[in-house]
Design a protein around this motif. Structure first.
Motif, PDB file in Angstrom:
ATOM      1  N   PRO A   1      41.591  49.298  72.999  1.00 57.92           N
ATOM      2  CA  PRO A   1      41.127  48.406  71.931  1.00 57.92           C
ATOM      3  C   PRO A   1      40.502  47.128  72.479  1.00 57.92           C
ATOM      4  O   PRO A   1      41.035  46.495  73.389  1.00 57.92           O
ATOM      5  N   LEU A   2      39.319  46.799  71.962  1.00 59.36           N
ATOM      6  CA  LEU A   2      38.513  45.622  72.299  1.00 59.36           C
ATOM      7  C   LEU A   2      37.807  45.737  73.641  1.00 59.36           C
ATOM      8  O   LEU A   2      37.067  44.821  74.010  1.00 59.36           O
ATOM      9  N   GLU A   3      37.990  46.817  74.375  1.00 57.81           N
ATOM     10  CA  GLU A   3      37.274  46.997  75.625  1.00 57.81           C
ATOM     11  C   GLU A   3      35.895  47.604  75.364  1.00 57.81           C
ATOM     12  O   GLU A   3      35.655  48.239  74.338  1.00 57.81           O
ATOM     13  N   SER A   4      34.988  47.412  76.340  1.00 58.59           N
ATOM     14  CA  SER A   4      33.637  47.950  76.219  1.00 58.59           C
ATOM     15  C   SER A   4      33.330  48.830  77.422  1.00 58.59           C
ATOM     16  O   SER A   4      33.998  48.754  78.455  1.00 58.59           O
ATOM     17  N   THR A   5      32.314  49.647  77.274  1.00 59.18           N
ATOM     18  CA  THR A   5      31.823  50.471  78.373  1.00 59.18           C
ATOM     19  C   THR A   5      30.314  50.580  78.257  1.00 59.18           C
ATOM     20  O   THR A   5      29.759  50.502  77.150  1.00 59.18           O
ATOM     21  N   THR A   6      29.655  50.732  79.383  1.00 64.32           N
ATOM     22  CA  THR A   6      28.205  50.918  79.406  1.00 64.32           C
ATOM     23  C   THR A   6      27.905  52.341  79.842  1.00 64.32           C
ATOM     24  O   THR A   6      28.246  52.739  80.957  1.00 64.32           O
ATOM     25  N   VAL A   7      27.280  53.087  78.946  1.00 71.27           N
ATOM     26  CA  VAL A   7      26.916  54.481  79.208  1.00 71.27           C
ATOM     27  C   VAL A   7      25.474  54.519  79.679  1.00 71.27           C
ATOM     28  O   VAL A   7      24.575  54.032  78.987  1.00 71.27           O
ATOM     29  N   THR A   8      25.249  55.093  80.859  1.00 75.40           N
ATOM     30  CA  THR A   8      23.897  55.208  81.424  1.00 75.40           C
ATOM     31  C   THR A   8      23.491  56.668  81.395  1.00 75.40           C
ATOM     32  O   THR A   8      24.035  57.494  82.135  1.00 75.40           O
ATOM     33  N   ALA A   9      22.537  56.992  80.514  1.00 77.21           N
ATOM     34  CA  ALA A   9      22.080  58.372  80.351  1.00 77.21           C
ATOM     35  C   ALA A   9      20.762  58.573  81.086  1.00 77.21           C
ATOM     36  O   ALA A   9      19.866  57.729  81.025  1.00 77.21           O
ATOM     37  N   SER A  10      20.655  59.699  81.800  1.00 74.08           N
ATOM     38  CA  SER A  10      19.404  60.047  82.480  1.00 74.08           C
ATOM     39  C   SER A  10      18.488  60.735  81.466  1.00 74.08           C
ATOM     40  O   SER A  10      18.763  61.853  81.007  1.00 74.08           O
ATOM     41  N   TYR A  11      17.403  60.060  81.126  1.00 72.63           N
ATOM     42  CA  TYR A  11      16.506  60.606  80.099  1.00 72.63           C
ATOM     43  C   TYR A  11      15.113  59.998  80.308  1.00 72.63           C
ATOM     44  O   TYR A  11      14.962  58.779  80.375  1.00 72.63           O
ATOM     45  N   HIS A  12      14.103  60.844  80.396  1.00 70.71           N
ATOM     46  CA  HIS A  12      12.729  60.387  80.593  1.00 70.71           C
ATOM     47  C   HIS A  12      12.094  60.124  79.222  1.00 70.71           C
ATOM     48  O   HIS A  12      11.459  60.989  78.621  1.00 70.71           O
ATOM     49  N   TRP A  13      12.295  58.926  78.756  1.00 66.80           N
ATOM     50  CA  TRP A  13      11.767  58.524  77.457  1.00 66.80           C
ATOM     51  C   TRP A  13      10.275  58.201  77.570  1.00 66.80           C
ATOM     52  O   TRP A  13       9.759  57.915  78.651  1.00 66.80           O
ATOM     53  N   VAL A  14       9.614  58.234  76.426  1.00 68.33           N
ATOM     54  CA  VAL A  14       8.170  57.984  76.372  1.00 68.33           C
ATOM     55  C   VAL A  14       7.936  56.667  75.639  1.00 68.33           C
ATOM     56  O   VAL A  14       8.502  56.427  74.568  1.00 68.33           O
ATOM     57  N   ASP A  15       7.133  55.847  76.217  1.00 67.79           N
ATOM     58  CA  ASP A  15       6.857  54.534  75.646  1.00 67.79           C
ATOM     59  C   ASP A  15       6.295  54.663  74.224  1.00 67.79           C
ATOM     60  O   ASP A  15       5.335  55.393  73.979  1.00 67.79           O
ATOM     61  N   GLY A  16       6.914  53.941  73.288  1.00 70.42           N
ATOM     62  CA  GLY A  16       6.450  53.925  71.899  1.00 70.42           C
ATOM     63  C   GLY A  16       7.077  54.962  71.006  1.00 70.42           C
ATOM     64  O   GLY A  16       6.912  54.899  69.776  1.00 70.42           O
ATOM     65  N   ASP A  17       7.791  55.942  71.548  1.00 78.31           N
ATOM     66  CA  ASP A  17       8.396  56.992  70.728  1.00 78.31           C
ATOM     67  C   ASP A  17       9.752  56.529  70.167  1.00 78.31           C
ATOM     68  O   ASP A  17      10.480  55.775  70.821  1.00 78.31           O
ATOM     69  N   PRO A  18      10.118  57.015  68.974  1.00 84.43           N
ATOM     70  CA  PRO A  18      11.440  56.713  68.421  1.00 84.43           C
ATOM     71  C   PRO A  18      12.475  57.710  68.933  1.00 84.43           C
ATOM     72  O   PRO A  18      12.156  58.867  69.221  1.00 84.43           O
ATOM     73  N   TYR A  19      13.731  57.253  68.993  1.00 83.35           N
ATOM     74  CA  TYR A  19      14.802  58.122  69.486  1.00 83.35           C
ATOM     75  C   TYR A  19      16.068  57.875  68.671  1.00 83.35           C
ATOM     76  O   TYR A  19      16.369  56.740  68.271  1.00 83.35           O
ATOM     77  N   GLU A  20      16.787  58.973  68.425  1.00 81.92           N
ATOM     78  CA  GLU A  20      18.097  58.919  67.789  1.00 81.92           C
ATOM     79  C   GLU A  20      19.160  59.205  68.846  1.00 81.92           C
ATOM     80  O   GLU A  20      19.075  60.218  69.551  1.00 81.92           O
ATOM     81  N   ILE A  21      20.137  58.321  68.952  1.00 88.29           N
ATOM     82  CA  ILE A  21      21.191  58.442  69.971  1.00 88.29           C
ATOM     83  C   ILE A  21      22.521  58.684  69.281  1.00 88.29           C
ATOM     84  O   ILE A  21      22.853  58.025  68.285  1.00 88.29           O
ATOM     85  N   ALA A  22      23.283  59.642  69.808  1.00 88.25           N
ATOM     86  CA  ALA A  22      24.630  59.916  69.304  1.00 88.25           C
ATOM     87  C   ALA A  22      25.566  60.071  70.493  1.00 88.25           C
ATOM     88  O   ALA A  22      25.373  60.960  71.336  1.00 88.25           O
ATOM     89  N   LEU A  23      26.539  59.188  70.575  1.00 91.18           N
ATOM     90  CA  LEU A  23      27.582  59.292  71.591  1.00 91.18           C
ATOM     91  C   LEU A  23      28.752  60.051  70.969  1.00 91.18           C
ATOM     92  O   LEU A  23      29.325  59.606  69.972  1.00 91.18           O
ATOM     93  N   VAL A  24      29.094  61.197  71.547  1.00 91.93           N
ATOM     94  CA  VAL A  24      30.149  62.055  71.012  1.00 91.93           C
ATOM     95  C   VAL A  24      31.448  61.744  71.743  1.00 91.93           C
ATOM     96  O   VAL A  24      31.491  61.776  72.988  1.00 91.93           O
ATOM     97  N   THR A  25      32.493  61.432  70.999  1.00 90.30           N
ATOM     98  CA  THR A  25      33.770  61.086  71.604  1.00 90.30           C
ATOM     99  C   THR A  25      34.567  62.348  71.922  1.00 90.30           C
ATOM    100  O   THR A  25      34.201  63.469  71.538  1.00 90.30           O
ATOM    101  N   SER A  26      35.674  62.175  72.590  1.00 91.69           N
ATOM    102  CA  SER A  26      36.496  63.308  73.022  1.00 91.69           C
ATOM    103  C   SER A  26      37.137  64.046  71.855  1.00 91.69           C
ATOM    104  O   SER A  26      37.538  65.200  72.001  1.00 91.69           O
ATOM    105  N   VAL A  27      37.241  63.399  70.701  1.00 91.56           N
ATOM    106  CA  VAL A  27      37.819  64.063  69.533  1.00 91.56           C
ATOM    107  C   VAL A  27      36.755  64.505  68.544  1.00 91.56           C
ATOM    108  O   VAL A  27      37.068  64.913  67.430  1.00 91.56           O
ATOM    109  N   GLY A  28      35.472  64.423  68.942  1.00 88.93           N
ATOM    110  CA  GLY A  28      34.388  64.904  68.094  1.00 88.93           C
ATOM    111  C   GLY A  28      33.727  63.876  67.222  1.00 88.93           C
ATOM    112  O   GLY A  28      32.823  64.218  66.454  1.00 88.93           O
ATOM    113  N   GLY A  29      34.128  62.627  67.311  1.00 85.01           N
ATOM    114  CA  GLY A  29      33.481  61.585  66.527  1.00 85.01           C
ATOM    115  C   GLY A  29      32.117  61.230  67.096  1.00 85.01           C
ATOM    116  O   GLY A  29      31.803  61.530  68.255  1.00 85.01           O
ATOM    117  N   LYS A  30      31.280  60.598  66.291  1.00 84.28           N
ATOM    118  CA  LYS A  30      29.932  60.245  66.716  1.00 84.28           C
ATOM    119  C   LYS A  30      29.689  58.751  66.531  1.00 84.28           C
ATOM    120  O   LYS A  30      30.031  58.173  65.500  1.00 84.28           O
TER     121      LYS A  30
END
Length: 411
Positions: free
Chosen positions: A111-140
Protein backbone atom coordinates in the motif's frame (compact mmCIF):
# COMPACT_ATOMS: atom_id res chain seq x y z
CA UNK A 1 -34.49 23.85 56.19
CA UNK A 2 -33.87 25.45 52.79
CA UNK A 3 -31.46 24.11 50.18
CA UNK A 4 -29.06 26.96 50.85
CA UNK A 5 -29.06 26.17 54.58
CA UNK A 6 -28.43 22.46 53.91
CA UNK A 7 -25.49 23.30 51.68
CA UNK A 8 -24.04 25.56 54.33
CA UNK A 9 -24.56 22.90 57.00
CA UNK A 10 -22.86 20.17 54.96
CA UNK A 11 -19.27 19.58 56.05
CA UNK A 12 -16.64 20.74 53.57
CA UNK A 13 -14.09 18.23 52.32
CA UNK A 14 -10.62 18.80 53.69
CA UNK A 15 -8.45 20.85 51.31
CA UNK A 16 -5.61 18.35 51.44
CA UNK A 17 -7.88 15.41 50.62
CA UNK A 18 -9.53 17.29 47.71
CA UNK A 19 -6.16 18.16 46.13
CA UNK A 20 -5.10 14.50 46.23
CA UNK A 21 -8.33 13.24 44.66
CA UNK A 22 -8.61 15.80 41.82
CA UNK A 23 -6.53 14.71 38.80
CA UNK A 24 -5.01 17.34 36.50
CA UNK A 25 -7.16 18.20 33.50
CA UNK A 26 -4.40 17.31 31.03
CA UNK A 27 -4.21 13.82 32.57
CA UNK A 28 -7.96 13.35 32.17
CA UNK A 29 -7.65 14.20 28.48
CA UNK A 30 -4.54 12.10 27.91
CA UNK A 31 -5.81 8.98 29.68
CA UNK A 32 -8.32 7.82 27.02
CA UNK A 33 -5.77 8.42 24.25
CA UNK A 34 -3.22 6.21 26.01
CA UNK A 35 -5.78 3.46 26.51
CA UNK A 36 -6.87 3.58 22.84
CA UNK A 37 -3.23 3.44 21.74
CA UNK A 38 -2.51 0.42 23.93
CA UNK A 39 -5.65 -1.34 22.69
CA UNK A 40 -4.78 -0.74 19.01
CA UNK A 41 -1.22 -1.90 19.62
CA UNK A 42 -2.40 -5.16 21.18
CA UNK A 43 -4.92 -5.63 18.36
CA UNK A 44 -2.17 -5.23 15.75
CA UNK A 45 0.28 -7.39 17.71
CA UNK A 46 -2.10 -10.35 17.81
CA UNK A 47 -3.24 -9.72 14.21
CA UNK A 48 -6.91 -9.14 15.02
CA UNK A 49 -7.84 -12.13 17.21
CA UNK A 50 -10.79 -14.04 15.81
CA UNK A 51 -10.95 -12.08 12.53
CA UNK A 52 -8.50 -14.08 10.41
CA UNK A 53 -11.22 -16.18 8.77
CA UNK A 54 -13.09 -13.11 7.48
CA UNK A 55 -10.59 -12.60 4.63
CA UNK A 56 -10.42 -16.23 3.56
CA UNK A 57 -11.50 -16.69 -0.06
CA UNK A 58 -12.00 -12.93 -0.58
CA UNK A 59 -10.00 -11.51 -3.54
CA UNK A 60 -7.75 -8.56 -2.71
CA UNK A 61 -8.97 -5.07 -3.40
CA UNK A 62 -6.83 -3.41 -6.08
CA UNK A 63 -6.82 0.36 -6.48
CA UNK A 64 -3.91 1.55 -8.59
CA UNK A 65 -3.38 5.00 -10.13
CA UNK A 66 -1.22 5.81 -13.15
CA UNK A 67 1.08 8.68 -12.22
CA UNK A 68 3.38 9.04 -15.21
CA UNK A 69 3.93 7.75 -18.75
CA UNK A 70 7.21 8.37 -20.54
CA UNK A 71 8.16 7.37 -24.07
CA UNK A 72 11.71 6.73 -25.24
CA UNK A 73 12.89 4.97 -28.44
CA UNK A 74 11.55 1.40 -28.30
CA UNK A 75 10.23 1.72 -24.75
CA UNK A 76 7.20 2.90 -22.79
CA UNK A 77 7.61 3.55 -19.06
CA UNK A 78 4.50 3.57 -16.88
CA UNK A 79 4.72 4.61 -13.23
CA UNK A 80 1.84 3.40 -11.08
CA UNK A 81 1.07 3.66 -7.36
CA UNK A 82 -0.89 1.25 -5.19
CA UNK A 83 -3.58 3.30 -3.47
CA UNK A 84 -5.47 0.30 -2.10
CA UNK A 85 -5.16 -1.64 1.16
CA UNK A 86 -3.74 -4.88 -0.37
CA UNK A 87 -0.45 -5.65 -2.17
CA UNK A 88 -0.56 -5.56 -5.99
CA UNK A 89 1.69 -7.31 -8.52
CA UNK A 90 1.88 -6.55 -12.25
CA UNK A 91 1.86 -9.78 -14.26
CA UNK A 92 1.36 -8.65 -17.88
CA UNK A 93 1.55 -5.51 -20.01
CA UNK A 94 -0.85 -5.16 -22.92
CA UNK A 95 -0.29 -2.34 -25.40
CA UNK A 96 -3.00 -2.07 -28.05
CA UNK A 97 -3.73 -5.83 -27.90
CA UNK A 98 -0.03 -6.76 -27.90
CA UNK A 99 1.50 -8.40 -24.81
CA UNK A 100 4.87 -6.71 -24.50
CA UNK A 101 7.89 -7.95 -22.52
CA UNK A 102 8.62 -5.72 -19.55
CA UNK A 103 10.67 -5.11 -16.45
CA UNK A 104 9.66 -3.32 -13.27
CA UNK A 105 11.42 -1.67 -10.38
CA UNK A 106 9.30 -3.39 -7.72
CA UNK A 107 7.64 -6.81 -8.27
CA UNK A 108 5.02 -6.24 -5.59
CA UNK A 109 3.60 -2.92 -4.49
CA UNK A 110 2.65 -2.63 -0.86
CA UNK A 111 0.00 0.00 0.00
CA UNK A 112 1.15 3.49 -1.11
CA UNK A 113 4.22 2.09 -2.89
CA UNK A 114 4.90 2.72 -6.58
CA UNK A 115 6.63 0.84 -9.36
CA UNK A 116 7.85 1.80 -12.82
CA UNK A 117 7.03 -0.69 -15.55
CA UNK A 118 9.29 -0.50 -18.62
CA UNK A 119 7.75 -2.22 -21.64
CA UNK A 120 9.70 -2.98 -24.81
CA UNK A 121 7.51 -1.67 -27.62
CA UNK A 122 8.35 0.06 -30.91
CA UNK A 123 5.76 2.80 -30.88
CA UNK A 124 5.11 5.09 -33.85
CA UNK A 125 5.23 8.83 -33.47
CA UNK A 126 1.74 10.37 -33.50
CA UNK A 127 -0.20 7.11 -33.10
CA UNK A 128 -2.65 6.53 -30.21
CA UNK A 129 -2.18 3.60 -27.85
CA UNK A 130 -4.28 1.84 -25.23
CA UNK A 131 -2.31 0.42 -22.28
CA UNK A 132 -3.56 -2.23 -19.85
CA UNK A 133 -1.45 -3.48 -16.97
CA UNK A 134 -2.80 -6.88 -15.89
CA UNK A 135 -2.32 -7.76 -12.23
CA UNK A 136 -1.63 -11.20 -10.80
CA UNK A 137 -5.30 -11.66 -9.89
CA UNK A 138 -6.58 -10.57 -13.31
CA UNK A 139 -7.35 -6.93 -12.62
CA UNK A 140 -6.59 -4.26 -15.20
CA UNK A 141 -4.97 -0.86 -14.82
CA UNK A 142 -5.76 1.14 -17.95
CA UNK A 143 -4.19 4.23 -19.46
CA UNK A 144 -4.25 5.92 -22.85
CA UNK A 145 -1.74 7.78 -25.01
CA UNK A 146 -3.61 10.12 -27.36
CA UNK A 147 -0.66 10.78 -29.65
CA UNK A 148 2.70 9.15 -28.99
CA UNK A 149 5.65 11.53 -28.82
CA UNK A 150 9.15 11.38 -27.40
CA UNK A 151 9.04 12.46 -23.74
CA UNK A 152 11.16 15.52 -22.96
CA UNK A 153 14.15 15.20 -20.68
CA UNK A 154 13.45 16.78 -17.30
CA UNK A 155 16.47 19.06 -17.21
CA UNK A 156 16.87 22.78 -16.55
CA UNK A 157 15.52 23.75 -19.96
CA UNK A 158 12.44 21.59 -19.40
CA UNK A 159 11.58 23.28 -16.11
CA UNK A 160 12.28 26.68 -17.66
CA UNK A 161 9.74 25.77 -20.33
CA UNK A 162 7.22 24.79 -17.66
CA UNK A 163 7.74 28.12 -15.88
CA UNK A 164 7.28 29.95 -19.18
CA UNK A 165 4.10 27.98 -19.76
CA UNK A 166 2.80 29.07 -16.35
CA UNK A 167 3.52 32.69 -17.27
CA UNK A 168 1.65 32.28 -20.56
CA UNK A 169 -1.50 30.79 -19.02
CA UNK A 170 -1.38 32.55 -15.63
CA UNK A 171 0.37 35.90 -15.26
CA UNK A 172 -0.03 37.33 -18.78
CA UNK A 173 -3.81 36.68 -19.11
CA UNK A 174 -4.52 38.11 -15.65
CA UNK A 175 -2.43 41.20 -16.42
CA UNK A 176 -4.27 41.66 -19.72
CA UNK A 177 -7.61 41.47 -17.93
CA UNK A 178 -6.53 44.08 -15.39
CA UNK A 179 -6.10 46.57 -18.27
CA UNK A 180 -9.88 47.07 -18.02
CA UNK A 181 -9.25 49.10 -14.86
CA UNK A 182 -9.73 52.53 -16.60
CA UNK A 183 -13.00 51.32 -18.16
CA UNK A 184 -14.27 50.10 -14.80
CA UNK A 185 -13.37 53.37 -13.03
CA UNK A 186 -15.29 55.46 -15.57
CA UNK A 187 -18.41 53.28 -15.42
CA UNK A 188 -21.59 54.41 -13.71
CA UNK A 189 -22.86 52.82 -10.51
CA UNK A 190 -25.35 50.70 -12.46
CA UNK A 191 -22.63 49.48 -14.82
CA UNK A 192 -20.37 48.63 -11.86
CA UNK A 193 -23.16 46.48 -10.39
CA UNK A 194 -23.49 44.71 -13.75
CA UNK A 195 -19.73 44.15 -13.86
CA UNK A 196 -19.83 42.80 -10.31
CA UNK A 197 -22.57 40.42 -11.42
CA UNK A 198 -20.32 39.43 -14.31
CA UNK A 199 -17.56 38.73 -11.78
CA UNK A 200 -19.90 36.54 -9.70
CA UNK A 201 -20.76 34.57 -12.84
CA UNK A 202 -17.07 34.12 -13.69
CA UNK A 203 -16.22 32.88 -10.20
CA UNK A 204 -19.27 30.61 -10.00
CA UNK A 205 -18.29 28.97 -13.29
CA UNK A 206 -14.71 28.48 -12.07
CA UNK A 207 -16.00 26.86 -8.87
CA UNK A 208 -18.26 24.37 -10.67
CA UNK A 209 -15.72 23.70 -13.43
CA UNK A 210 -12.92 22.94 -10.96
CA UNK A 211 -15.21 20.70 -8.90
CA UNK A 212 -16.33 18.65 -11.91
CA UNK A 213 -12.74 18.33 -13.15
CA UNK A 214 -11.60 17.18 -9.70
CA UNK A 215 -14.37 14.58 -9.48
CA UNK A 216 -13.34 13.27 -12.89
CA UNK A 217 -9.75 12.85 -11.72
CA UNK A 218 -10.73 10.60 -8.81
CA UNK A 219 -13.57 8.75 -10.53
CA UNK A 220 -13.00 5.04 -10.03
CA UNK A 221 -10.43 5.64 -7.26
CA UNK A 222 -11.82 5.22 -3.76
CA UNK A 223 -8.44 5.50 -2.06
CA UNK A 224 -7.62 8.52 0.09
CA UNK A 225 -11.35 9.18 0.26
CA UNK A 226 -11.98 9.40 -3.48
CA UNK A 227 -14.40 12.27 -4.24
CA UNK A 228 -14.36 13.15 -0.55
CA UNK A 229 -10.93 14.79 -0.95
CA UNK A 230 -12.49 17.28 -3.37
CA UNK A 231 -15.16 18.27 -0.86
CA UNK A 232 -12.56 18.36 1.89
CA UNK A 233 -10.33 20.69 -0.12
CA UNK A 234 -13.25 23.01 -0.90
CA UNK A 235 -14.31 23.15 2.76
CA UNK A 236 -10.76 23.81 3.96
CA UNK A 237 -10.17 26.75 1.62
CA UNK A 238 -13.65 28.17 2.27
CA UNK A 239 -13.21 28.03 6.05
CA UNK A 240 -9.68 29.42 5.92
CA UNK A 241 -10.79 32.45 3.91
CA UNK A 242 -13.79 32.93 6.21
CA UNK A 243 -11.51 32.77 9.22
CA UNK A 244 -9.11 35.31 7.72
CA UNK A 245 -12.02 37.60 6.93
CA UNK A 246 -13.38 37.32 10.48
CA UNK A 247 -9.93 38.03 11.93
CA UNK A 248 -9.54 41.13 9.76
CA UNK A 249 -13.02 42.37 10.70
CA UNK A 250 -12.17 42.01 14.39
CA UNK A 251 -9.26 44.42 13.97
CA UNK A 252 -11.40 47.08 12.32
CA UNK A 253 -13.98 49.47 13.71
CA UNK A 254 -17.18 47.97 15.18
CA UNK A 255 -19.17 49.43 12.28
CA UNK A 256 -17.45 47.01 9.90
CA UNK A 257 -18.52 43.91 11.85
CA UNK A 258 -21.40 41.62 10.90
CA UNK A 259 -22.57 41.24 7.34
CA UNK A 260 -21.39 44.64 6.05
CA UNK A 261 -19.77 44.57 2.60
CA UNK A 262 -16.04 44.08 2.56
CA UNK A 263 -13.78 47.04 1.79
CA UNK A 264 -12.92 47.11 -1.94
CA UNK A 265 -9.18 46.59 -1.40
CA UNK A 266 -9.70 43.52 0.78
CA UNK A 267 -12.32 42.12 -1.60
CA UNK A 268 -9.91 42.48 -4.52
CA UNK A 269 -7.27 40.66 -2.47
CA UNK A 270 -9.69 37.81 -1.71
CA UNK A 271 -10.61 37.53 -5.39
CA UNK A 272 -6.93 37.39 -6.39
CA UNK A 273 -6.26 34.76 -3.71
CA UNK A 274 -9.17 32.60 -4.81
CA UNK A 275 -8.20 32.84 -8.47
CA UNK A 276 -4.60 32.05 -7.55
CA UNK A 277 -5.64 28.85 -5.77
CA UNK A 278 -7.69 27.90 -8.81
CA UNK A 279 -4.77 28.60 -11.16
CA UNK A 280 -2.52 26.41 -9.00
CA UNK A 281 -4.74 23.41 -9.75
CA UNK A 282 -5.03 24.41 -13.40
CA UNK A 283 -1.26 24.68 -13.75
CA UNK A 284 -0.84 21.29 -12.10
CA UNK A 285 -3.12 19.67 -14.67
CA UNK A 286 -1.35 21.40 -17.57
CA UNK A 287 2.15 20.50 -16.40
CA UNK A 288 1.30 16.85 -15.77
CA UNK A 289 -0.49 16.52 -19.11
CA UNK A 290 2.49 17.96 -20.95
CA UNK A 291 4.91 15.72 -19.07
CA UNK A 292 3.10 12.53 -20.13
CA UNK A 293 2.55 13.76 -23.69
CA UNK A 294 -1.25 13.71 -23.62
CA UNK A 295 -1.68 17.42 -24.33
CA UNK A 296 -0.40 19.19 -27.44
CA UNK A 297 0.47 22.63 -26.10
CA UNK A 298 0.64 24.53 -29.36
CA UNK A 299 0.20 28.22 -30.02
CA UNK A 300 -3.55 27.82 -30.58
CA UNK A 301 -4.04 26.26 -27.17
CA UNK A 302 -1.95 28.95 -25.48
CA UNK A 303 -4.17 31.59 -27.10
CA UNK A 304 -7.22 29.70 -25.85
CA UNK A 305 -5.93 29.72 -22.28
CA UNK A 306 -5.07 33.42 -22.54
CA UNK A 307 -8.58 34.35 -23.68
CA UNK A 308 -10.17 32.10 -21.06
CA UNK A 309 -8.13 33.48 -18.17
CA UNK A 310 -8.16 37.15 -19.21
CA UNK A 311 -11.56 37.57 -17.59
CA UNK A 312 -9.95 36.75 -14.23
CA UNK A 313 -8.12 40.08 -14.33
CA UNK A 314 -11.40 41.90 -14.87
CA UNK A 315 -12.82 40.13 -11.82
CA UNK A 316 -9.95 41.45 -9.69
CA UNK A 317 -10.19 45.13 -10.66
CA UNK A 318 -14.00 45.45 -10.68
CA UNK A 319 -14.34 45.94 -6.88
CA UNK A 320 -11.76 48.76 -7.17
CA UNK A 321 -14.03 50.87 -9.40
CA UNK A 322 -14.12 53.76 -6.91
CA UNK A 323 -10.56 53.30 -5.64
CA UNK A 324 -7.23 54.64 -6.91
CA UNK A 325 -4.81 51.76 -6.32
CA UNK A 326 -1.19 52.25 -7.25
CA UNK A 327 0.60 50.24 -9.89
CA UNK A 328 2.47 48.35 -7.17
CA UNK A 329 -0.75 47.10 -5.58
CA UNK A 330 -2.20 46.11 -8.95
CA UNK A 331 1.01 44.26 -9.84
CA UNK A 332 0.91 42.42 -6.51
CA UNK A 333 -2.72 41.40 -7.05
CA UNK A 334 -1.84 40.14 -10.53
CA UNK A 335 1.03 38.05 -9.18
CA UNK A 336 -1.13 36.58 -6.40
CA UNK A 337 -3.67 35.48 -9.00
CA UNK A 338 -1.37 34.37 -11.83
CA UNK A 339 1.93 33.21 -10.32
CA UNK A 340 0.50 30.01 -8.73
CA UNK A 341 0.04 28.69 -12.27
CA UNK A 342 3.85 28.58 -12.57
CA UNK A 343 4.16 26.57 -9.36
CA UNK A 344 1.40 24.26 -10.56
CA UNK A 345 3.07 23.50 -13.89
CA UNK A 346 6.38 22.76 -12.14
CA UNK A 347 4.75 20.41 -9.63
CA UNK A 348 2.67 18.71 -12.30
CA UNK A 349 5.66 18.18 -14.56
CA UNK A 350 7.74 16.76 -11.71
CA UNK A 351 5.36 14.45 -9.85
CA UNK A 352 1.71 13.86 -10.61
CA UNK A 353 -0.76 12.22 -8.26
CA UNK A 354 -4.47 12.29 -9.24
CA UNK A 355 -5.70 12.55 -5.66
CA UNK A 356 -3.37 15.48 -4.93
CA UNK A 357 -4.50 17.23 -8.11
CA UNK A 358 -8.15 16.71 -7.17
CA UNK A 359 -7.50 18.09 -3.68
CA UNK A 360 -5.84 21.22 -5.09
CA UNK A 361 -8.68 21.74 -7.54
CA UNK A 362 -11.07 21.41 -4.60
CA UNK A 363 -9.11 24.09 -2.76
CA UNK A 364 -9.51 26.41 -5.74
CA UNK A 365 -13.23 25.67 -6.05
CA UNK A 366 -13.88 26.47 -2.40
CA UNK A 367 -11.82 29.65 -2.57
CA UNK A 368 -13.53 31.17 -5.61
CA UNK A 369 -16.91 30.07 -4.26
CA UNK A 370 -16.26 31.89 -1.00
CA UNK A 371 -15.25 35.04 -2.86
CA UNK A 372 -18.36 34.89 -5.05
CA UNK A 373 -20.52 34.83 -1.92
CA UNK A 374 -18.64 37.83 -0.49
CA UNK A 375 -19.41 39.78 -3.66
CA UNK A 376 -23.18 39.38 -3.35
CA UNK A 377 -23.79 42.32 -0.94
CA UNK A 378 -22.17 44.66 -3.47
CA UNK A 379 -24.83 43.78 -6.05
CA UNK A 380 -27.63 45.48 -4.10
CA UNK A 381 -29.43 48.30 -5.90
CA UNK A 382 -31.23 51.28 -4.33
CA UNK A 383 -34.14 48.97 -3.40
CA UNK A 384 -31.83 46.48 -1.63
CA UNK A 385 -32.25 43.79 -4.28
CA UNK A 386 -29.27 41.56 -5.09
CA UNK A 387 -30.83 39.82 -8.08
CA UNK A 388 -32.06 42.75 -10.14
CA UNK A 389 -32.42 42.41 -13.93
CA UNK A 390 -29.06 44.11 -14.39
CA UNK A 391 -27.11 41.89 -12.00
CA UNK A 392 -28.82 38.72 -13.28
CA UNK A 393 -27.82 39.67 -16.82
CA UNK A 394 -24.25 40.19 -15.59
CA UNK A 395 -24.13 36.80 -13.86
CA UNK A 396 -25.48 34.97 -16.90
CA UNK A 397 -23.07 36.83 -19.19
CA UNK A 398 -20.13 35.88 -16.96
CA UNK A 399 -21.08 32.21 -17.04
CA UNK A 400 -21.60 32.31 -20.81
CA UNK A 401 -18.21 33.96 -21.40
CA UNK A 402 -16.37 31.37 -19.31
CA UNK A 403 -18.23 28.51 -20.99
CA UNK A 404 -17.51 29.84 -24.50
CA UNK A 405 -13.83 30.55 -23.87
CA UNK A 406 -13.49 27.22 -22.05
CA UNK A 407 -14.29 25.46 -25.32
CA UNK A 408 -11.02 26.89 -26.70
CA UNK A 409 -8.93 24.95 -24.19
CA UNK A 410 -10.57 21.55 -24.57
CA UNK A 411 -7.86 19.02 -25.27
Amino acid sequence: MSIEEKNLAAPAAPAGRRSHQAAPRWLLGLGPLVLVTVLLGLFALFNGPGLAKLSEGVPPKEDVAVEDIRLSPGQIEITVRNEGPDPVSIAQVNISDYYAPFTQTRPTMAPLESTTVTASYHWVDGDPYEIALVTSVGGKITAAIDAAALSPEKDASFFALMALLGIYVGIIPVAMGMLWMPFVRRSSTAWVRALLGLTVGLLAFLAFDATLEAFELVSGHGSFGGPLVVILGALISYLILEGIDAWMRRHQSPASHGQAPLPPARLALLIATGIGMHNLGEGLAIGSAYAIGSLALGATLIVGFAIHNTTEGLAIVTPLAKETPGLGRLALLGLIAGAPAILGTLIGATVYQPTLAAFLLGLGAGAVGQVAIKLLPLLKDHAGRILSPLTVAGIITGIAIMFATGLLVQA
